[in-house]
Scaffold this motif. Sequence first.
Motif, PDB file in Angstrom:
ATOM      1  N   GLN A  93       0.847  -1.180   0.149  1.00 51.14           N
ATOM      2  CA  GLN A  93       0.028  -0.029  -0.113  1.00 51.14           C
ATOM      3  C   GLN A  93       0.984   1.315  -0.041  1.00 51.14           C
ATOM      4  OE1 GLN A  93      -3.773   0.371   0.546  1.00 51.14           O
ATOM      5  NE2 GLN A  93      -3.210  -1.404  -0.873  1.00 51.14           N
ATOM      6  N   ALA A 141       1.160   3.976  -2.928  1.00 50.93           N
ATOM      7  CA  ALA A 141       1.152   5.652  -2.808  1.00 50.93           C
ATOM      8  C   ALA A 141       2.187   6.126  -3.102  1.00 50.93           C
ATOM      9  CB  ALA A 141       0.494   5.706  -1.189  1.00 50.93           C
ATOM     10  N   LEU A 158       2.824  10.463  -4.203  1.00 47.06           N
ATOM     11  CA  LEU A 158       2.558  10.835  -2.830  1.00 47.06           C
ATOM     12  C   LEU A 158       4.031  10.894  -2.217  1.00 47.06           C
ATOM     13  CD1 LEU A 158      -0.639   9.065  -1.967  1.00 47.06           C
ATOM     14  CD2 LEU A 158      -0.336  11.039  -3.016  1.00 47.06           C
ATOM     15  N   GLN A 200       2.406  12.450   2.506  1.00 47.35           N
ATOM     16  CA  GLN A 200       0.990  12.326   2.199  1.00 47.35           C
ATOM     17  C   GLN A 200       0.267  10.903   2.158  1.00 47.35           C
ATOM     18  OE1 GLN A 200       2.014  14.204  -1.707  1.00 47.35           O
ATOM     19  NE2 GLN A 200       0.800  15.823  -1.347  1.00 47.35           N
ATOM     20  N   ASN A 246      -3.087   9.531   3.956  1.00 46.54           N
ATOM     21  CA  ASN A 246      -4.228   9.459   3.152  1.00 46.54           C
ATOM     22  C   ASN A 246      -4.379   7.896   2.955  1.00 46.54           C
ATOM     23  OD1 ASN A 246      -5.125  11.909   1.660  1.00 46.54           O
ATOM     24  ND2 ASN A 246      -3.079  12.136   1.494  1.00 46.54           N
ATOM     25  N   VAL A 247      -3.434   6.812   3.089  1.00 53.54           N
ATOM     26  CA  VAL A 247      -3.365   5.691   2.800  1.00 53.54           C
ATOM     27  C   VAL A 247      -3.095   5.041   3.862  1.00 53.54           C
ATOM     28  CG1 VAL A 247      -2.447   3.790   1.490  1.00 53.54           C
ATOM     29  CG2 VAL A 247      -2.760   6.135   0.348  1.00 53.54           C
ATOM     30  N   PRO A 254      -5.635   6.012   7.709  1.00 52.36           N
ATOM     31  CA  PRO A 254      -7.078   5.705   7.611  1.00 52.36           C
ATOM     32  C   PRO A 254      -7.269   4.282   7.728  1.00 52.36           C
ATOM     33  CG  PRO A 254      -6.756   7.228   5.856  1.00 52.36           C
ATOM     34  CD  PRO A 254      -5.366   6.720   6.357  1.00 52.36           C
ATOM     35  N   GLN A 255      -6.490   3.261   7.309  1.00 52.06           N
ATOM     36  CA  GLN A 255      -6.636   1.972   7.318  1.00 52.06           C
ATOM     37  C   GLN A 255      -6.082   1.499   8.495  1.00 52.06           C
ATOM     38  OE1 GLN A 255      -5.506  -0.552   3.799  1.00 52.06           O
ATOM     39  NE2 GLN A 255      -4.727   1.220   2.866  1.00 52.06           N
TER      40      GLN A 255
END
Lengths: 242, 220
Positions: free
Chosen positions: B120, B124, B129, B133, B137-138, B141-142
């Motif tokens: 992941q 990204a 990114l 970032q 963003n990645v 949140p997960q």
Amino acid sequence: MIEIRDVSKSYGATPVLKGCSTTVAKGEVVVVCGPSGSGKSTLIKCVNGLEPFQQGRIVVDGVSVGDPATNLPRLRARVGMVFQHFELFPHMSVRRNLALAQVQVLGRSAEEADARGLKLLDRVGLAAHADKHPAQLSGGQQQRVAIARALAMDPVCMLFDEPTSALDPEMIGEVLDVMVELAREGMTMMVVTHEMGFARQVAQRILFMDQGEIVEDSPAGDFFAAPKSQRAQLFLSRILHH
Amino acid sequence: MGEFDFSVWGPSLPFIRDGLLFSLRLTLIAMTGGIVIGTLLALARLSPFKPLSLAAGAYVDTMRSIPLVLVILWFFLVIPFLTGKPVGAETSAIITFTAFEAAFYCEIMRSGIQSVPRGQVWAAQALGLTPAQAMLNVVLPQALRNMLPVLLTQSIVLFQDTSLVYAIGAKDLLKAADVVGKNYNRPVEMIVLSALIYFAICFSLSLAVRQLQKRVAIVR
Ligand SMILES: Nc1ncnc2c1ncn2[C@@H]1O[C@H](COP(=O)(O)OP(=O)(O)O)[C@@H](O)[C@H]1O
Ligand SMILES: [Mg+2]
């Protein structure tokens, strides 16, 4: 477009790349194959700086990847990459997967990014799935979304690391179709794959890797007619008869 | 004694309500602040910059090695000394719990961040990114989503632990029950009432978390 010269890399004392050199010209499609563990993924990740390397030089579209002064995020934004396990962001809709980097990295407006994303989704035949989450799609569909996501950044070249190896056999075709079309449109591509049908169809050159070395770097026709090295012959006969 | 008289529960309700509201407020503030600070601590612990990760690690290990009651008492004594003016038991409790729980949320967020597959991050970064970032963003949140049941379970424990502010006299649920119990000379009945309230809240929240856990497990 991509120039790899004498690149070596090791994890601790274990060498994984040993003096690899090759070039990929603009518009060229190069397929990389070789047994598992031979360093294919590592080599392709070195091209966009996801893996650091200790020796040698890689230049992509005029930018030296290993140079500490290089702005790697900016370089990577221009190099599309597709992974074996898709790596779509599971917590975002397909639409947002496509828009995220366009907005954050390229500074496109949300509307512009969305429009571009939808256009590419349409191109891979998935416009109807824009508002789904990745988990709601089949493997083949996810990989096509991943290709669209990379293309949404308007890359100058594309890297593929075994894009069909994690797919059920009946889904391999739909992904390869998208890749063939991309190749026909003149995209510069470096593709790690064991899909020799694809390689025959669109590759100009084949690299065969074994134990961290590029053992063979030949025009596709020559490679399939008669691989020079014994290791490549053995490898070819194995995967063609599997 | 020997006979219980639960009629004291009726007149005690306004006090109990105020105490409960403070306990809940303390829990929510400490939970929110603790998760935010805990996430920052987790990022610091995972930072390749050694002094930062060592400092964060030392903070977390210290907090996790001292009984909470001692931290509560100690903060109550030390905060006025640092700020130069006295702070109320309630304010002191909020600061203490936020700081203490941050250490626990830190460890949860750290394993949450590590639970996000490397691919992941690669994906990204391959899109251009920056590491920050990609984290924002990645990964985060997960990590939050994966750890939500654990974070909520920790928060239920936190709610129970807020009863320890009793030690510095902050007016929480337990303190309210204690005061009423003394005034009416019915301490046992009031302890029973507060225990029932803690139980009802924690038990139903635990059931809710279990439901959520099932849902999250299916989505992944
Ligand atoms: N993070 C790592 N640490 C140590 N060794 C690694 C790591 N990643 C890959 N390797 C080793 O590097 C070699 C090449 O791996 P890889 O590039 O993934 O091969 P391929 O893609 O051709 O299967 C393998 O022997 C693998 O075990
Ligand atoms: Mg590989």
